[in-house]
Design a protein around this motif. Structure first.
Motif, mmCIF file in Angstrom:
data_model
loop_
_atom_site.group_PDB
_atom_site.id
_atom_site.type_symbol
_atom_site.label_atom_id
_atom_site.label_comp_id
_atom_site.label_asym_id
_atom_site.label_seq_id
_atom_site.Cartn_x
_atom_site.Cartn_y
_atom_site.Cartn_z
ATOM 1 N N TYR A 1 -0.065 -2.639 -4.836
ATOM 2 C CA TYR A 1 -1.461 -2.233 -5.080
ATOM 3 C C TYR A 1 -1.557 -0.845 -5.688
ATOM 4 O O TYR A 1 -2.617 -0.419 -6.104
ATOM 5 N N ARG B 1 0.797 -1.242 0.000
ATOM 6 C CA ARG B 1 0.000 0.000 0.000
ATOM 7 C C ARG B 1 0.827 1.289 0.000
ATOM 8 O O ARG B 1 0.274 2.361 0.058
ATOM 9 N N THR C 1 4.024 -2.659 8.872
ATOM 10 C CA THR C 1 2.671 -3.061 8.496
ATOM 11 C C THR C 1 1.710 -1.893 8.653
ATOM 12 O O THR C 1 1.826 -1.092 9.570
ATOM 13 N N SER C 2 0.756 -1.812 7.731
ATOM 14 C CA SER C 2 -0.255 -0.735 7.806
ATOM 15 C C SER C 2 -1.388 -1.139 8.752
ATOM 16 O O SER C 2 -2.303 -0.358 8.994
HETATM 17 N N1 APR Z 1 10.602 0.310 7.361
HETATM 18 C C1 APR Z 1 9.483 0.558 8.096
HETATM 19 N N2 APR Z 1 8.237 0.589 7.572
HETATM 20 C C2 APR Z 1 8.141 0.358 6.240
HETATM 21 C C3 APR Z 1 9.250 0.104 5.412
HETATM 22 C C4 APR Z 1 10.528 0.090 6.027
HETATM 23 N N3 APR Z 1 11.648 -0.137 5.327
HETATM 24 N N4 APR Z 1 8.802 -0.080 4.136
HETATM 25 C C5 APR Z 1 7.457 0.061 4.172
HETATM 26 N N5 APR Z 1 7.062 0.319 5.423
HETATM 27 C C6 APR Z 1 5.699 0.459 5.941
HETATM 28 C C7 APR Z 1 4.793 1.307 5.094
HETATM 29 O O1 APR Z 1 4.801 2.628 5.581
HETATM 30 C C8 APR Z 1 3.423 0.633 5.278
HETATM 31 O O2 APR Z 1 2.679 1.281 6.314
HETATM 32 O O3 APR Z 1 5.164 -0.856 5.914
HETATM 33 C C9 APR Z 1 3.758 -0.785 5.738
HETATM 34 C C10 APR Z 1 3.360 -1.829 4.726
HETATM 35 O O4 APR Z 1 1.956 -1.857 4.676
HETATM 36 P P1 APR Z 1 1.226 -2.739 3.558
HETATM 37 O O5 APR Z 1 1.843 -2.474 2.238
HETATM 38 O O6 APR Z 1 -0.261 -2.529 3.743
HETATM 39 O O7 APR Z 1 1.612 -4.230 3.925
HETATM 40 P P2 APR Z 1 0.968 -5.149 5.058
HETATM 41 O O8 APR Z 1 0.553 -4.343 6.242
HETATM 42 O O9 APR Z 1 1.904 -6.269 5.300
HETATM 43 O O10 APR Z 1 -0.345 -5.729 4.315
HETATM 44 C C11 APR Z 1 -1.077 -6.717 5.006
HETATM 45 O O11 APR Z 1 -2.376 -7.087 2.999
HETATM 46 O O12 APR Z 1 -2.742 -7.605 0.790
HETATM 47 C C12 APR Z 1 -2.570 -8.118 2.034
HETATM 48 O O13 APR Z 1 -1.865 -10.303 2.350
HETATM 49 C C13 APR Z 1 -1.384 -9.025 2.089
HETATM 50 O O14 APR Z 1 -0.084 -9.592 4.043
HETATM 51 C C14 APR Z 1 -0.586 -8.506 3.271
HETATM 52 C C15 APR Z 1 -1.620 -7.704 4.030
#
Ligand code: APR
Length: 233
Positions: free
Chosen positions: A37, A31, A185-186
């Motif tokens: 996405y 995200r 994680t978001s």
């Molecule tokens: N360090 C710290 N935070 C980070 C970094 C980093 N290097 N890179 C990205 N982020 C943060 C972003 O700011 C974001 O808030 O990680 C978060 C990733 O969020 P998402 O992309 O929503 O991923 P996630 O939370 O794992 O999604 C959950 O959604 O589609 C489903 O199954 C899929 O497991 C996934 C689930």
């Protein structure tokens, strides 16, 4: 209290992570602006990554899955290594991850609860024979078993339930932790995101580049890059 001090006095740490843990290994998250996405898609990726789409449009599913979800050359980064180090030192009792990339295990973590499965486990829907992620990556069209059945990745697609034993293990770990470290994680996908609410211990820390709905509930929030923050400890 600093992050270092909290970690120093904790010996039942549980880590709860998402795609942001692997971005510093070169795997895009979902995200963020440069996430899987974001950008233009004729069909929303959340639709492609659903059970209905897998069973009804399997060839298109695999086209997207091979291109976007299989990053087999990625290596663990400083965050994965630090967590494995804490486990070896008896300070960390479990990693709960939403990721399917297997990087925690590659870094040496033993106790890993993969809430959304793993690209490294693939099985024939007909005879249950197991296949590797490399087999899937190197196959064309719809990967088929030697028995002729369709092979499915052991990842939780939208609309599918999470594995009961994995949920139980993850929730038990979180409930018995003295420190919960949430990172990368978001916290926007349930039921996974809801598991952090089982934490009853002393220190709750959130390390995330962007803000999350849970920021205000944590004792310490660090908006930064996880690999850097943990690597500098
Ligand atoms: N360090 C710290 N935070 C980070 C970094 C980093 N290097 N890179 C990205 N982020 C943060 C972003 O700011 C974001 O808030 O990680 C978060 C990733 O969020 P998402 O992309 O929503 O991923 P996630 O939370 O794992 O999604 C959950 O959604 O589609 C489903 O199954 C899929 O497991 C996934 C689930």
């Amino acid at each position: 209290m600093t992050l270092k001090e909290m970690i120093g006095e904790s010996n039942r740490i549980v880590f709860f992570g998402g795609a942001g843990v692997s971005t510093e290994s070169g795997i895009p998250d979902f995200r963020s602006a440069d996430g899987i996405y974001s950008g233009k898609h004729t069909i929303p990726p959340e639709v492609i990554l659903s059970a209905d789409f897998f069973y009804s449009r399997t060839e298109e599913f695999y086209q997207f899955y091979r291109e976007k979800m299989l990053c087999l050359s990625a290596k663990p980064n400083a965050a994965h290594s630090k967590l494995a180090e804490w486990e070896k030192a008896g300070k960390l009792i479990g990693v709960v991850t939403q990721n399917i990339d297997g990087l925690h295990q590659s870094a040496g973590s033993q106790k890993v609860f993969e809430l959304h499965g793993s690209v490294h486990r693939n099985y024939c829907l007909r005879c249950k024979k197991q296949y590797s992620a490399e087999f899937i990556l190197n196959s064309d069209g719809v990967p088929r078993c030697t028995c002729g059945g369709i092979i499915k990745p052991d990842v939780v697609l939208y609309g599918e339930p999470l594995d009961g034993d994995t949920i139980e293990g993850a929730v038990n770990a979180i409930q018995s932790a003295d420190m919960l470290l949430i990172a990368g994680t978001s916290l926007s996908v349930y039921p996974a995101a809801g598991f952090v609410r089982y934490f009853k211990g002393k220190h709750s820390v959130l390390i995330n580049r962007d803000e999350t709905p849970y920021d205000h509930e944590c004792e310490l929030v660090v908006h930064g890059k996880l690999g850097e923050v943990l690597g500098n400890l």
